[in-house]
Design a protein around this motif. Sequence first.
Motif, PDB file in Angstrom:
ATOM      1  N   MET A   1     -24.155 -76.014  16.693  1.00  0.00           N
ATOM      2  CA  MET A   1     -23.950 -76.254  17.796  1.00  0.00           C
ATOM      3  C   MET A   1     -23.103 -77.600  18.213  1.00  0.00           C
ATOM      4  SD  MET A   1     -25.404 -73.401  19.147  1.00  0.00           S
ATOM      5  CE  MET A   1     -25.740 -74.144  20.476  1.00  0.00           C
ATOM      6  N   PRO A   2     -22.713 -77.596  19.318  1.00  0.00           N
ATOM      7  CA  PRO A   2     -21.824 -78.939  19.462  1.00  0.00           C
ATOM      8  C   PRO A   2     -22.922 -80.307  19.530  1.00  0.00           C
ATOM      9  CG  PRO A   2     -21.618 -77.422  21.310  1.00  0.00           C
ATOM     10  CD  PRO A   2     -22.364 -76.627  20.358  1.00  0.00           C
ATOM     11  N   GLY A   3     -22.409 -81.132  18.810  1.00  0.00           N
ATOM     12  CA  GLY A   3     -23.175 -82.359  18.444  1.00  0.00           C
ATOM     13  C   GLY A   3     -23.856 -82.318  17.332  1.00  0.00           C
ATOM     14  N   ASP A   4     -24.135 -81.324  16.332  1.00  0.00           N
ATOM     15  CA  ASP A   4     -24.481 -80.967  14.961  1.00  0.00           C
ATOM     16  C   ASP A   4     -23.636 -82.046  14.286  1.00  0.00           C
ATOM     17  OD1 ASP A   4     -26.742 -79.540  16.031  1.00  0.00           O
ATOM     18  OD2 ASP A   4     -25.892 -77.711  14.737  1.00  0.00           O
ATOM     19  N   VAL A   5     -24.092 -82.648  13.239  1.00  0.00           N
ATOM     20  CA  VAL A   5     -23.532 -83.693  12.378  1.00  0.00           C
ATOM     21  C   VAL A   5     -23.593 -82.938  11.044  1.00  0.00           C
ATOM     22  CG1 VAL A   5     -23.559 -85.864  11.342  1.00  0.00           C
ATOM     23  CG2 VAL A   5     -23.718 -85.716  14.058  1.00  0.00           C
ATOM     24  N   ILE A   6     -22.623 -82.978  10.120  1.00  0.00           N
ATOM     25  CA  ILE A   6     -22.570 -82.755   8.728  1.00  0.00           C
ATOM     26  C   ILE A   6     -22.353 -84.018   7.940  1.00  0.00           C
ATOM     27  CG2 ILE A   6     -21.834 -81.215   7.062  1.00  0.00           C
ATOM     28  CD1 ILE A   6     -21.073 -79.134   9.324  1.00  0.00           C
ATOM     29  N   ALA A   7     -23.032 -84.375   7.110  1.00  0.00           N
ATOM     30  CA  ALA A   7     -22.773 -85.237   5.825  1.00  0.00           C
ATOM     31  C   ALA A   7     -22.511 -84.712   4.779  1.00  0.00           C
ATOM     32  CB  ALA A   7     -23.830 -86.292   5.751  1.00  0.00           C
ATOM     33  N   THR A   8     -20.846 -84.853   4.300  1.00  0.00           N
ATOM     34  CA  THR A   8     -20.270 -84.061   3.391  1.00  0.00           C
ATOM     35  C   THR A   8     -20.451 -84.168   1.888  1.00  0.00           C
ATOM     36  OG1 THR A   8     -18.341 -85.380   3.898  1.00  0.00           O
ATOM     37  CG2 THR A   8     -18.541 -83.283   5.293  1.00  0.00           C
TER      38      THR A   8
ATOM     39  N   MET B   1     -24.834 -84.174 -13.578  1.00  0.00           N
ATOM     40  CA  MET B   1     -25.454 -82.674 -12.911  1.00  0.00           C
ATOM     41  C   MET B   1     -24.162 -81.580 -13.082  1.00  0.00           C
ATOM     42  SD  MET B   1     -27.830 -83.931 -10.104  1.00  0.00           S
ATOM     43  CE  MET B   1     -29.067 -82.665 -10.110  1.00  0.00           C
ATOM     44  N   PRO B   2     -24.377 -80.401 -13.355  1.00  0.00           N
ATOM     45  CA  PRO B   2     -23.376 -79.559 -13.332  1.00  0.00           C
ATOM     46  C   PRO B   2     -22.519 -79.358 -11.582  1.00  0.00           C
ATOM     47  CG  PRO B   2     -25.217 -78.304 -13.219  1.00  0.00           C
ATOM     48  CD  PRO B   2     -25.620 -79.732 -13.669  1.00  0.00           C
ATOM     49  N   ILE B   3     -21.289 -79.101 -11.781  1.00  0.00           N
ATOM     50  CA  ILE B   3     -20.785 -78.702 -10.492  1.00  0.00           C
ATOM     51  C   ILE B   3     -21.209 -77.377  -9.670  1.00  0.00           C
ATOM     52  CG2 ILE B   3     -18.278 -78.139  -9.350  1.00  0.00           C
ATOM     53  CD1 ILE B   3     -16.995 -79.950 -11.360  1.00  0.00           C
ATOM     54  N   PRO B   4     -21.766 -77.560  -8.641  1.00  0.00           N
ATOM     55  CA  PRO B   4     -22.411 -76.536  -7.964  1.00  0.00           C
ATOM     56  C   PRO B   4     -21.523 -75.475  -7.663  1.00  0.00           C
ATOM     57  CG  PRO B   4     -22.163 -78.387  -6.416  1.00  0.00           C
ATOM     58  CD  PRO B   4     -21.977 -78.740  -7.510  1.00  0.00           C
TER      59      PRO B   4
ATOM     60  N   VAL C   1     -24.877 -82.571   2.436  1.00  0.00           N
ATOM     61  CA  VAL C   1     -24.191 -81.523   1.475  1.00  0.00           C
ATOM     62  C   VAL C   1     -24.575 -82.429   0.235  1.00  0.00           C
ATOM     63  CG1 VAL C   1     -22.415 -80.364   0.352  1.00  0.00           C
ATOM     64  CG2 VAL C   1     -22.554 -80.406   2.946  1.00  0.00           C
ATOM     65  N   GLY C   2     -25.135 -82.088  -0.871  1.00  0.00           N
ATOM     66  CA  GLY C   2     -25.503 -82.567  -2.020  1.00  0.00           C
ATOM     67  C   GLY C   2     -24.341 -82.345  -3.313  1.00  0.00           C
ATOM     68  N   LEU C   3     -24.101 -83.036  -3.979  1.00  0.00           N
ATOM     69  CA  LEU C   3     -23.477 -82.929  -5.076  1.00  0.00           C
ATOM     70  C   LEU C   3     -22.039 -82.238  -4.798  1.00  0.00           C
ATOM     71  CD1 LEU C   3     -25.948 -81.922  -7.797  1.00  0.00           C
ATOM     72  CD2 LEU C   3     -24.735 -84.314  -7.637  1.00  0.00           C
TER      73      LEU C   3
ATOM     74  N   TYR D   1     -18.765 -84.024  -4.883  1.00  0.00           N
ATOM     75  CA  TYR D   1     -17.683 -84.665  -5.230  1.00  0.00           C
ATOM     76  C   TYR D   1     -17.901 -84.542  -6.685  1.00  0.00           C
ATOM     77  CZ  TYR D   1     -16.208 -87.147  -1.108  1.00  0.00           C
ATOM     78  OH  TYR D   1     -15.846 -87.424   0.342  1.00  0.00           O
ATOM     79  N   SER D   2     -16.584 -84.172  -7.389  1.00  0.00           N
ATOM     80  CA  SER D   2     -16.524 -83.628  -8.978  1.00  0.00           C
ATOM     81  C   SER D   2     -17.089 -84.773  -9.623  1.00  0.00           C
ATOM     82  CB  SER D   2     -15.402 -83.224  -9.215  1.00  0.00           C
ATOM     83  OG  SER D   2     -14.183 -83.983  -8.840  1.00  0.00           O
ATOM     84  N   ASP D   3     -16.366 -86.185  -9.215  1.00  0.00           N
ATOM     85  CA  ASP D   3     -16.800 -87.387 -10.002  1.00  0.00           C
ATOM     86  C   ASP D   3     -18.285 -87.905  -9.616  1.00  0.00           C
ATOM     87  OD1 ASP D   3     -16.030 -87.588  -7.275  1.00  0.00           O
ATOM     88  OD2 ASP D   3     -14.302 -89.091  -7.888  1.00  0.00           O
ATOM     89  N   HIS D   4     -18.925 -87.596  -8.619  1.00  0.00           N
ATOM     90  CA  HIS D   4     -20.108 -87.919  -8.512  1.00  0.00           C
ATOM     91  C   HIS D   4     -21.028 -87.090  -9.017  1.00  0.00           C
ATOM     92  CE1 HIS D   4     -23.977 -89.215  -6.576  1.00  0.00           C
ATOM     93  NE2 HIS D   4     -23.933 -87.972  -5.918  1.00  0.00           N
ATOM     94  N   ALA D   5     -20.900 -85.716  -9.352  1.00  0.00           N
ATOM     95  CA  ALA D   5     -21.433 -85.001 -10.130  1.00  0.00           C
ATOM     96  C   ALA D   5     -21.366 -85.319 -11.554  1.00  0.00           C
ATOM     97  CB  ALA D   5     -21.009 -83.371 -10.187  1.00  0.00           C
ATOM     98  N   ALA D   6     -20.452 -85.728 -11.873  1.00  0.00           N
ATOM     99  CA  ALA D   6     -20.040 -86.213 -13.379  1.00  0.00           C
ATOM    100  C   ALA D   6     -21.114 -87.368 -13.772  1.00  0.00           C
ATOM    101  CB  ALA D   6     -18.905 -86.477 -13.858  1.00  0.00           C
ATOM    102  N   GLU D   7     -21.039 -88.343 -12.855  1.00  0.00           N
ATOM    103  CA  GLU D   7     -21.797 -89.374 -12.951  1.00  0.00           C
ATOM    104  C   GLU D   7     -23.415 -89.381 -12.940  1.00  0.00           C
ATOM    105  OE1 GLU D   7     -21.596 -92.842 -10.420  1.00  0.00           O
ATOM    106  OE2 GLU D   7     -22.078 -91.660  -8.489  1.00  0.00           O
TER     107      GLU D   7
END
Length: 277
Positions: A225-232, A79-82, A66-68, A70-76
């Motif tokens: 599915m079981p075992g899928d990974v999400i980087a948030t 880029m606009p908050i999605p 998942v990109g952007l 974090y509100s503070d990361h979007a600010a640095e």
Amino acid sequence: MKLLRYGPPGAEKPAMLDADGKLRDLSALVRDIDPGLLDPQALQALAAVDPRLGVPVAGIGKFIAVGLNYSDHAAEAGMPIPAEPILFSKAISCLNGPNDDVELPAGSVKSDWEVELGVVIGSRAKNVPEAEALRHVAGYCVINDVSEREYQIERSGGQWDKGKGFDTFGPVGPWLVTADEVLDPQALDMWLELNGERVQSGSTRTMIFGVAHLVSYISRCMTLMPGDVIATGTPPGVGMGFRPQRFLKAGDTMRLGIAGLGEQRQRVVGQPGGMPS
């Protein structure tokens, strides 16, 4: 070297403690810690064993990020908050142990670091309501979403998958911490150090879209599915956000962690040659 035996009486298994005090099972290498293992040659051979930690989940089918988010990361990043989650995929071939070297692509000029909360799916999720989403989470882990910013943003008009999927660009671990041990995934402090300097300090509290929302949203885009990974997503302090910008180079070291989920340590290594055109 610290050797031990663990398990129920009469069925103990051989093990060692690594430099961090973590138990490593040796039963695949030696029958037991018995007199046959105690002569100098046998102990010398055992001391040469690398107690490496691998990715804590085998058979990962999808590595979604998942990109952007974090509100503070979007600010640095300026880029606009999605309005809704930005999704991309990291190649399965980028998966890396938590303490393995991170290899810069040949000719890399803008490789960057990103400490992230990882979510591991435990049961099939399709069109899941947000109120039920966390029931599909098996647990959580630390992820370093290493990124080559030139490829991600500048080349060919920007291609996030290409900039995020280089070999070794997905360290995961050291552990999978089951969901019952994480009382609130939206209350976890996280940090990353570069060469001993704290560059990222943040908390999952500043996520724009929380874990439950992400699992629900992604399950409407694709079946999880079981075992899928999400980087948030990552908090502020990435190299791209510095003025002047800072990027990884061979010889750098990264150390990162999330409260209750453990720490990673990586050495950055390079390779000769140039980037493909």
